[in-house]
Enzyme design. Structure first.
Site, PDB file in Angstrom:
ATOM      1  N   ASP A 119      -5.538  -4.444  -2.791  1.00 44.66           N
ATOM      2  CA  ASP A 119      -4.387  -4.871  -1.999  1.00 44.66           C
ATOM      3  C   ASP A 119      -4.835  -5.675  -0.784  1.00 44.66           C
ATOM      4  OD1 ASP A 119      -2.732  -3.508  -3.730  1.00 44.66           O
ATOM      5  OD2 ASP A 119      -2.606  -1.715  -2.475  1.00 44.66           O
ATOM      6  N   TYR A 132     -13.748   4.506  -4.459  1.00 44.73           N
ATOM      7  CA  TYR A 132     -13.154   4.011  -3.216  1.00 44.73           C
ATOM      8  C   TYR A 132     -13.489   4.975  -2.087  1.00 44.73           C
ATOM      9  CZ  TYR A 132     -10.104   0.445  -5.347  1.00 44.73           C
ATOM     10  OH  TYR A 132      -9.610  -0.665  -6.000  1.00 44.73           O
TER      11      TYR A 132
END
Length: 250
Positions: free
Chosen positions: A48, A100
């Site tokens: 994103d 992540y």
């Protein structure tokens, strides 16, 4: 060939190519085409807007030697740094696992509660209440680890795939729980407003495949480019140090 790279996501309008605005994928594709390297690419992950990466991966088809390709890319890109390659020809979306890390400043959070909330989200769940996606919302998160170093808390997520905004919404819920908000398994059926954590502290650390990548060094010029701001400096801290080779996925 597969190329692994880092980028400062705060300087782009997201990852996926878009007309008229600079994106990570769009900038890479521009340099590939302008230098006659490749006409298209496939990406492992589309992060994103605001999210950075240390180990995203692209696949390109070219007859050029990998180190030469990396040299051209690094000489013509800003805030994007290629550092590893593999000669395997595999769709990068078919990764074994994606790692992540969310960087959370410690505002006296209850670390035990953070870890408890992390365990709540591990395993296979229907995360329909933690994503903007409206179908295929069942995902398995293999592991969420929470550790503190100095004033920073690292929240690491390990899974094959994720949903749109999932990690940032889970982090927001974990922070609410660690700050005193009580909830349990009902959150998977009952929608609650936890908000969404900001994107800038989230980094795609690595994407794992059943084969290794060859890691190359950094020139002085590239090192200088990488310490211009905080996030670029953080990329250099990880990739330029010995710790990078000791990461679980390397």
């Amino acid at each position: 060939m597969l190329l692994k790279f880092a980028y400062d996501g705060t300087k782009f309008y997201g990852y996926q190519r878009q007309p008229d605005v600079p994106t990570v994928e769009g900038e890479i594709l521009r340099v590939l085409r302008e230098n006659g390297i490749a006409e298209d690419l496939k990406s492992a992950s589309r992060t994103d807007r605001g999210v950075s990466a240390l180990g995203n991966v692209i696949l390109i088809h070219t007859n050029m030697e990998p180190r030469k390709v990396i040299g051209i890319l690094n000489s013509n890109l800003d805030r994007i740094y290629f550092h590893s390659f593999s000669l395997h020809n595999l769709n990068p979306r078919h990764a074994e696992k994606r790692w992540y890390r969310y960087h959370l400043f410690d505002f006296n959070y209850d670390l035990k509660k953070l870890k408890y909330a992390a365990r709540m989200f591990e395993g296979e769940h229907d995360f329909k209440n933690f994503t903007r996606a409206r179908k295929n919302t069942v995902v398995r998160i293999d592991k969420i680890s929470v550790k503190k170093e100095g004033n920073m808390i690292y929240i690491d997520f390990f899974a094959r795939n994720y949903l749109w905004n999932l990690i940032r919404r889970l982090v927001a819920a974990m922070v609410k729980y660690a700050s005193g908000m009580e909830f349990g398994e009902e959150i998977f059926e009952k929608r609650m407003n936890f908000g969404i954590a900001p994107p800038e502290p989230l980094v795609l650390m690595d994407v794992r495949y059943p084969f290794p990548f060859e890691h190359i060094g950094f020139s002085r010029r590239l090192r200088e480019k990488m310490v211009i701001n905080y996030l670029a400096g953080m990329v250099y801290l990880y990739l330029g140090g010995e710790n990078y080779k000791s990461f679980n996925f390397i």
